[in-house]
Every structure is written in C-alpha cells, then in structure tokens.
Design a protein around this motif. Sequence first.
Motif, PDB file in Angstrom:
ATOM      1  N   GLN A  96      -5.725   1.049  -3.467  1.00 13.60           N
ATOM      2  CA  GLN A  96      -5.866   0.125  -4.598  1.00 13.60           C
ATOM      3  C   GLN A  96      -6.844  -1.024  -4.340  1.00 13.60           C
ATOM      4  O   GLN A  96      -7.490  -1.521  -5.269  1.00 13.60           O
ATOM      5  N   ASP A 108      -2.978   6.066  -5.263  1.00 14.67           N
ATOM      6  CA  ASP A 108      -3.231   4.863  -6.063  1.00 14.67           C
ATOM      7  C   ASP A 108      -2.832   3.601  -5.295  1.00 14.67           C
ATOM      8  O   ASP A 108      -3.577   2.621  -5.254  1.00 14.67           O
ATOM      9  N   ARG A 109      -1.659   3.631  -4.694  1.00 16.72           N
ATOM     10  CA  ARG A 109      -1.191   2.459  -3.957  1.00 16.72           C
ATOM     11  C   ARG A 109      -1.971   2.282  -2.651  1.00 16.72           C
ATOM     12  O   ARG A 109      -2.298   1.158  -2.264  1.00 16.72           O
ATOM     13  N   GLU A 168      -0.953  11.530  -6.371  1.00 15.63           N
ATOM     14  CA  GLU A 168      -1.750  10.531  -7.078  1.00 15.63           C
ATOM     15  C   GLU A 168      -1.108   9.146  -7.007  1.00 15.63           C
ATOM     16  O   GLU A 168      -1.803   8.138  -6.822  1.00 15.63           O
ATOM     17  N   ALA A 169       0.210   9.084  -7.173  1.00 21.22           N
ATOM     18  CA  ALA A 169       0.892   7.792  -7.093  1.00 21.22           C
ATOM     19  C   ALA A 169       0.734   7.186  -5.696  1.00 21.22           C
ATOM     20  O   ALA A 169       0.547   5.970  -5.544  1.00 21.22           O
ATOM     21  N   SER A 200       7.994   5.741  -8.731  1.00 21.96           N
ATOM     22  CA  SER A 200       6.761   6.452  -9.096  1.00 21.96           C
ATOM     23  C   SER A 200       6.822   7.939  -8.794  1.00 21.96           C
ATOM     24  O   SER A 200       5.892   8.677  -9.143  1.00 21.96           O
ATOM     25  N   THR A 229      -7.577   9.552  -9.095  1.00 26.91           N
ATOM     26  CA  THR A 229      -7.318   8.136  -8.847  1.00 26.91           C
ATOM     27  C   THR A 229      -8.587   7.327  -9.046  1.00 26.91           C
ATOM     28  O   THR A 229      -9.699   7.858  -9.058  1.00 26.91           O
ATOM     29  N   THR A 230      -8.400   6.037  -9.212  1.00 27.76           N
ATOM     30  CA  THR A 230      -9.521   5.092  -9.262  1.00 27.76           C
ATOM     31  C   THR A 230      -9.252   4.000  -8.243  1.00 27.76           C
ATOM     32  O   THR A 230      -8.231   3.324  -8.326  1.00 27.76           O
ATOM     33  N   HIS A 254       0.816  -1.217   0.000  1.00 28.98           N
ATOM     34  CA  HIS A 254       0.000   0.000   0.000  1.00 28.98           C
ATOM     35  C   HIS A 254       0.850   1.268   0.000  1.00 28.98           C
ATOM     36  O   HIS A 254       0.297   2.374   0.096  1.00 28.98           O
ATOM     37  N   GLN A 310       1.619  14.504  -9.099  1.00 33.66           N
ATOM     38  CA  GLN A 310       2.065  13.153  -9.440  1.00 33.66           C
ATOM     39  C   GLN A 310       2.409  12.357  -8.183  1.00 33.66           C
ATOM     40  O   GLN A 310       2.050  11.175  -8.070  1.00 33.66           O
ATOM     41  N   GLU A 318     -12.191   6.810  -6.807  1.00 31.76           N
ATOM     42  CA  GLU A 318     -12.126   8.226  -6.470  1.00 31.76           C
ATOM     43  C   GLU A 318     -12.204   8.421  -4.965  1.00 31.76           C
ATOM     44  O   GLU A 318     -12.971   7.760  -4.277  1.00 31.76           O
TER      45      GLU A 318
END
Length: 510
Positions: A507, A503-504, A499-500, A315, A421-422, A309, A496, A424
């Motif tokens: 997820q 994302d983790r 968001e990175a 990234s 992100t997905t 996570h 960036q 959201e």
Amino acid sequence: MSDPISRLDQFRADTPGAPMKSAAEVRQRGDQIRRRQRTFVAAGAVALAAVVAGPIIFLSAGFGDKAIEPQPAPAPSQTPSTVAPSPSASAPASDLTRANLPSEDDLVAEEPYPQWVLEQTYDGEGRGDHNECLPALADSGALATFRRDFIAEAGQEYADSAGTLKAVVAEFGSADEAEKARAKLSDAASSCTAVDGTEVAGSLPVEGGVVTGGDINVVTYPSEDPNTNAGWEVATAVVAVEDRLVVLTRRRGAQDYVSPTTLQTSVVNAAYRLVGSSPPPATASSSASSSSSSSSSASAPAAVLSDAHLVVAGSLPGLPMEGESSAVWQQVAPQQTPTLYCQGAWLSSLKAAESVSREFRLENGGSQIGKVNVTVLEFAEKESADAAFDTVHGWLDACPASLDDAKLFTARPVESIQIGTTPEVDRAAQTLAEYAADCGGEGCDATWYDHQTVAQLGTRLVLVTHAEAGGPCPPTRACPPEEASDYTEWDNRVAQTVEATADRAFQDLP
C-alpha cells in the motif's frame, strides 16, 4: 508465521534517547548513599555498645587491630545474595540486591503476546538451568547473583505460546572481570555447544544508555519430536554495566513463521535497573521514534514494515458451501507449520531486512476447514528482493522440498499470475499442493488444497498460503467438478485472499 530468525540481524530496537547520567555517575551516587547509611548505623552501634560495655570494645579490637565495621541489616526487598562471603576481610563486598533485577514494567512483550508477569525470584542462580547454553555465572567469578523468572500473563490469548523469560544479574570484582565474563557468556550463547543440533540464528549488539558492552545471540535446535518442523529458539542477551552483568533469556517453541524474538528494549531497561536507576521513558517505550542525541539510534534505519502491512480477518473470503457459510476467519497464535507448505529452507536464508507475519484459521464445528498464512518481507536492495523471489519460486517448483510433509500427494506446476492491485506488482507466481489432512482413522480421505503465492513489488515480497479442506473432491460446488465453471468460486476465493494481502503489503509503495 514469520521467521524467528529473519529479522534477528536487524531487530535492533530503539536505544534510549533521553539524556541520562552515565553508569559511573549512577553507581557513584549509590555508593555514596550506601556509605553514608553504613556510617550512621556503625556510629550508632558503637555509641550504644560503649554505654553498655565500654572496655570490651577496646580489648576485643586489640592493640594495632582495626575493628570490622558492622554491616547494616538488609531491607526485606533487598535480601543479600546467598553467595557465601569470603573469610578474608580484604575480599571485595557486593552491594548487589534483588532490587537490581528487572521488573515486569521493564520488559517488553511483542505483539500478539501478553505482558510478562513475575513467576519467582531466587537468591543466587536458582534451581535448574536458566539457560541451557551457558555455564554458571559463579564459575565465571561472580561475587553475587540473583535470578527472576517471568511468564506470560495466564489466561490471556497466546499465553501458552509465549515461552519464558528469565533474568539473572551478577556482580564481579572489577569491570575487567565483568567484561571477561560477558565475552565468555556471549561466546557460549552464540555457539551453544552444550546442546546437540543447534544452529546459529543471528546476533545483534546492544548499545546506548548505561551499557558498557553487550550483545544478543539467538540459536535454534530441533524438537525431540521428529514429526514436527517446530523447534526451540533460545535468545540470550548478555550486557555489562561496569562491574555488573545482566543476562536475559527468552526460550520458546518456534517455527519459521513466528515473529522474531527481540530483547533489545528489555535488556536496555534491565541495564538501568542493574545500576539502581529507573529506565527513562524513551527506553521503556517501544515506539519507533528516538532522540537524535542517541548516536546508535541516529544510525539505525527506521522501521518500514508494521502490522498495517498485514491483511486482517475481515478481508478474507468465507466459504459458500452448505454448513460452512457461517464460519468466520480468526487470527490465531503461531502454529507448527511453515509459511508455505513447499518452503525449502528457513526464511532467514532470504536475508530480508525486515519481516512481519500473521496467521488465520477457519473452523466449523470444531473442525479446521481453512488456513491462511501471510509473511511480508522488505529487502535493503531490489537485487536482494529479486534473488529472494527466485529462491521462493524454486521452492514452489521443486516441491516437495526439505521442509515438506511426507503426506504430500502432488504439487502442480508453478504458474505466473496477475494480481489486481494498485500499485501493480512486478511479478507473481503460484502453485497448488494437495496433501492429506489429519482427520484420524483408516480410510480418511480429507485433503488440504493449498495455494501458495509469492509476489514482488520493488524491494518487497509477500508470501501467501490459502488452503481449504476438501476430500474426496476439491472445495468446489460440484463433486466431482466436471466443468471449468465448477472451479470459479474456489478460484475467486483464492484470488480475493491474495489481492487483499497484496493490497495491504504494497500500500505504501509507489
């Protein structure tokens, strides 16, 4: 980078699941073997003495007196305790030896620290205090004690920040005496009144396997250096196994971003060693799985968060400025800074069920030009996560807060942001703090431009710091920036990173 205390109330590691003999059975078997060995040695000695000087034995024993049974010579690996034996023949004898101390293989080193290795073994409690919070075990009635000190493997990454781990084992006259001593030592460990300025960080019971009773207590106290937010963390595990005790002490310098200390697996392994048995494979492993035959493991919730996570260095965005584009982000050992610059309290105050964290630095020619700190928090209920988000938002809005640095220049207003992100995120907020960098000398205008972000999705929060060095201008293409477009590349780098990280962190959430 995470909180040394945020998971302490829930860092219960897996208890052994493989079916093992009880402590009583293990000890009984060991006593049988030792009695048999003593009988053979005594019989041989008597037979030899009778051949050489038969009448002397009769006269020395006397009418109605019982000759004292000779003790077997100890093996080199089982040096008897240096505690002086009582002159009374009726005093209880101790079978405790160095072999009952935990070994390197019994101890679990959490990521990213290297394996624990043996430094020194003592007869008795050794030289110096093994734990600044505890009284001597001899004062609690121990018949025999041994100590073993461990350090992180030298030359390995993060060895300098791992701290020390010390183990002391003791034997008492009875199980009741051992339990009384355990309760006394646990109380001392939880309050640590011997040290000024301590704060209780958390506690955890130790159960399962051969353990009769025990717990882990963690306290923190400030460093003697008033200019740093870092302090000392002392985690003490005190476990009883019938008439014996084992005490493990982990001591290290820590800050709220440091992964929390856990001694659970190590002390359960040490308990097996204490009674002369090897820990079962299920205990020696740090795996998250456990046997359903272990009642304590079956009732413990499975871990949700892991290193998966956390964002990785690859990234994170590089810096496009001339002379800095070749710099590469590196994951580093915990540093003496909070997760968020405007953080107002220890992250443990948020009462998260779990947390994981990571920290990165970007250097160019020996100078630090970038910092990224990440912590992911998982809560038992969404209401708790909501309250934690509001608390962190308040820290950012009130900056400077109680953990701030005196060199703060300014903190911008907190703004709600969108994160691409997905899935959201439910909500996110961000602020920018500007504060002086440690460049030394008068006239130094180096400044950190530190974006701090908090984002929430359901029961999970992620905290992110993205800081870049600048001065006298911010880290923009133009100096000074004159148009909104001058900020675009900088804003994109911050986005960036966020968001990175998100994302983790999110997820696996729907």
